[in-house]
Design an enzyme around this catalytic site. Structure first.
Site, PDB file in Angstrom:
ATOM      1  N   GLU A 178       0.900  -1.307  -0.047  1.00  0.00           N
ATOM      2  CA  GLU A 178      -0.085  -0.007  -0.050  1.00  0.00           C
ATOM      3  C   GLU A 178       0.887   1.186  -0.026  1.00  0.00           C
ATOM      4  O   GLU A 178       0.539   2.249  -0.536  1.00  0.00           O
ATOM      5  CB  GLU A 178      -1.016  -0.049   1.139  1.00  0.00           C
ATOM      6  CG  GLU A 178      -1.870   1.063   1.497  1.00  0.00           C
ATOM      7  CD  GLU A 178      -3.026   1.498   0.284  1.00  0.00           C
ATOM      8  OE1 GLU A 178      -3.758   0.328   0.195  1.00  0.00           O
ATOM      9  OE2 GLU A 178      -2.770   2.198  -0.556  1.00  0.00           O
ATOM     10  N   GLY A 224      14.159  19.496   1.397  1.00  0.00           N
ATOM     11  CA  GLY A 224      14.150  17.931   1.615  1.00  0.00           C
ATOM     12  C   GLY A 224      13.362  17.155   0.981  1.00  0.00           C
ATOM     13  O   GLY A 224      13.216  16.126   1.122  1.00  0.00           O
ATOM     14  N   LYS A 229       3.990   4.352 -10.336  1.00  0.00           N
ATOM     15  CA  LYS A 229       3.002   4.272  -9.699  1.00  0.00           C
ATOM     16  C   LYS A 229       1.832   4.051 -10.273  1.00  0.00           C
ATOM     17  O   LYS A 229       0.843   3.374 -10.284  1.00  0.00           O
ATOM     18  CB  LYS A 229       2.658   5.524  -8.965  1.00  0.00           C
ATOM     19  CG  LYS A 229       3.790   5.749  -7.757  1.00  0.00           C
ATOM     20  CD  LYS A 229       3.943   7.110  -6.943  1.00  0.00           C
ATOM     21  CE  LYS A 229       4.890   7.145  -5.832  1.00  0.00           C
ATOM     22  NZ  LYS A 229       5.068   8.652  -5.593  1.00  0.00           N
TER      23      LYS A 229
END
Lengths: 398, 398
Positions: B123, B181, B199
């Site tokens: 997931e 970041g 994805k």
């Protein structure tokens, strides 16, 4: 192969029959076929393509051992309650969109289902086709949910969107919603917030693990929202939405309520328009998650019912059951204690001191002043305006 | 009680260790406790609160029959692939956030897991803490999904948001993302769309039921988006977002690609800003559904991993497994054939006919013209501008 009966051939019931037809080929290919065997309704539908499945006698369904799934789309807590109990007792799993029944008798029906080794599922009762309940119960099941707030009623969101986008006054926007078929002839359950209240009860029950009764949830609808409030909210970069909200304290406290809120444009929920629904969930690890989609309507609601049937067919009743325990008096604390900034519009009595600590004047009209307050409880806000005629007082979500 | 080992003590791995600590009391109370027993990393962490769990030898985990869950947060398709195979072979379920491994070797690892009677869950590989995969696989499992499109990469969404909101040029916005970041020192996988591509591959595989390889997905990143495009998009009431999209035809065709798109303000996805992700799913019955939340980050990603562990603990490995079959050559059709309106910015050669059927001039600058086209395929769009210097050509979603 599974066999299903649909109780009630209204909008949702006929949608389920259609959705099963649309999806049955794909479900059968996945080895999880569901055949619609009966439709129970007291009315006659001689011209329906499903006329051959019609019966007026629930006992036929009850006595047919081949039927393992019953879809209850009757609504209300009368005959729907009785048929649900009888179906579960007969060893059939029941799937419903009936939020009133779930919010009122959910724990009793879930206990009966468990006792009989079957399931009582109701994904369609909240958020239409958007899988809000399964997301809360399973997908975020390991998450510490700190609070949720959501646009859970499409009719009121349509009305508020009309007020914001087109400057339509509340009464006229309501008439539009009724003309569009979004609202019942008697719109009380929508505009007074009772529909949203039931959905907050169901979501809160699922998250807390015990039945939260609708009558424990302080509920205010949108009848008090004026076009002047719309204009003032826009000055603050906000929209006004009817939110159902529950805050779960680290001490186990639950504070749940329904009320209009101002939502800043930086929060995505403020952009949810027309009849669409959106649910914001704030988790300790996951942060903010939002689910969005059509919260009502024939096919979306039917889609959620079919998704429950699919889970039953696929998982052989294991592991996916919604569950919570019996209601406990005193479960809910006073939602008024929650602190937030407030938007307040008032008619000041002569000589009222306009400049107060924690109050920022945001609009001045002939007969009313509008303020944004610092973060405070409802009691503190009311104390700040004691003796004045307050026209609107809405929390500002952040 | 279940026992887990975490492989790799980087950002995500240490987040999982923390999230298990945060949640373990509540999970244990639900009867689904998970104890972290080992952390495998080649490095030393003498000052970590988890120092007592550290080991450098995966074989210790592999040989410990008490460990039934392994969390792989190593990344890449080298040692992570080997350890995953060995863990599954040893009869341990594996949970990961490793999108590259899932997109590349998913079907092989799922088959191995099935063969060993355990699970391979991921997931966290798409959408961080937002339960995108479980929603597609289970909650909308009965739904005929016609297409999805989503903002699946937070770094590029942050850069595009900076360009839109603050007029920051691409190169400077990228530097900001790196300073915050949000992006790696080598930002190629983000800005060239490779991360989003993986994805899309995972989501498409889950929906279609067969592994869709990343190399079959035409992928274009955001390096070609200029501030001029931002200004022009605003004229059209649109934002520009990097979308991963797949369209599933009634004939079983799959058209998947990654590219910048213009999105009108009326589509909620256009308001998803900064590092947040959003996935729009269009179903035949349910209509439009959107899932929104933090697509990356230590705790959100860890939250998704813990949700997989929770499902394993709760459901005893039944019914919740993600599954798809082996890749089949020719599964994907040419995404260029999809018809849409296009936004095109170009430097016209002298004498180019500015007024063409199906092209609407929307902006004219000294050295460039911008057009919106009628709905057409990519080939038709390219033919309309044949011989011209096209600077930007983005689809407009609707």
């Amino acid at each position: 192969m599974h066999y299903a009966a649909v109780l009630g051939f209204g909008t949702v019931g006929s949608g389920v029959a259609e959705a099963l037809q649309i999806n049955t080929g794909r479900l059968t290919a996945k080895g999880e076929g569901i055949t619609l065997k009966y439709i129970v309704d007291v009315r006659d539908f001689p011209d329906s393509p499903f006329a051959g499945l019609m019966t007026k006698d629930f006992a036929v369904v009850e006595a047919d051992p081949e039927v393992d799934f019953v879809v209850e789309t009757i609504g209300g807590i009368g005959i729907a309650f009785e048929f649900t109990k009888r179906a579960l007792t007969a060893g059939k799993s029941v799937v419903t969109s009936n939020k009133e029944l779930v919010a009122t008798h959910g724990s009793e029906l879930m206990a009966l289902a468990k006792d009989k080794g079957v399931s009582y599922l109701f994904e369609a009762s909240v958020g239409g086709g958007v899988p809000m309940l399964r997301t809360v119960a399973n997908n975020l099941g390991s998450e510490n949910i700190k609070e949720f707030f959501g646009i859970l009623n499409g009719t009121t969101n349509y009305i508020l969107t009309q007020m914001f986008k087109n400057g339509v006054a509340f009464a006229d926007a309501l008439k539009q919603a009724q003309a569009m078929g979004y609202s019942e002839a008697n719109p009380t359950a929508d505009i007074e917030g009772h529909d949203a209240c039931r959905k907050v009860a169901i979501l809160s029950s699922l998250i807390s693990g015990k039945q939260i009764k609708p009558e424990w949830i302080a509920t205010r609808g949108i009848t008090g929202v004026a076009l002047e409030d719309v204009v003032n909210a826009e000055k603050l970069g906000c929209t006004i939405k009817l939110l159902g909200r529950a805050v779960f304290g680290k001490d186990g406290s639950i504070r749940a309520y329904v009320a209009p809120h101002l939502i800043p444009g930086s929060i995505l929920l403020s952009h949810v328009e027309d009849v669409m629904n959106g649910l914001f969930i704030r988790g300790e690890s996951v942060g903010d998650v939002m689910l969005y989609g059509a919260g009502a309507g024939k096919l979306p609601t039917a889609s959620a019912i079919v998704s429950d049937l699919y889970v039953l067919a696929k998982d052989k009743l294991d592991g996916e059951q919604f569950a919570w325990g019996d209601p406990e008096e005193g479960s809910c604390s006073d939602a008024g204690e929650l602190e937030s900034a407030w938007y307040v519009r008032m008619c000041p009595a002569d000589g009222w001191k306009r400049e107060q600590a924690g109050l920022e004047l945001i609009a001045e009209a002939e007969e009313s002043l509008a303020y944004r307050s610092a973060e405070m409880s409802q009691a503190a806000m009311e104390a700040a305006f004691a003796g004045q005629t307050v026209l609107s007082a809405f929390r500002i979500i952040k």
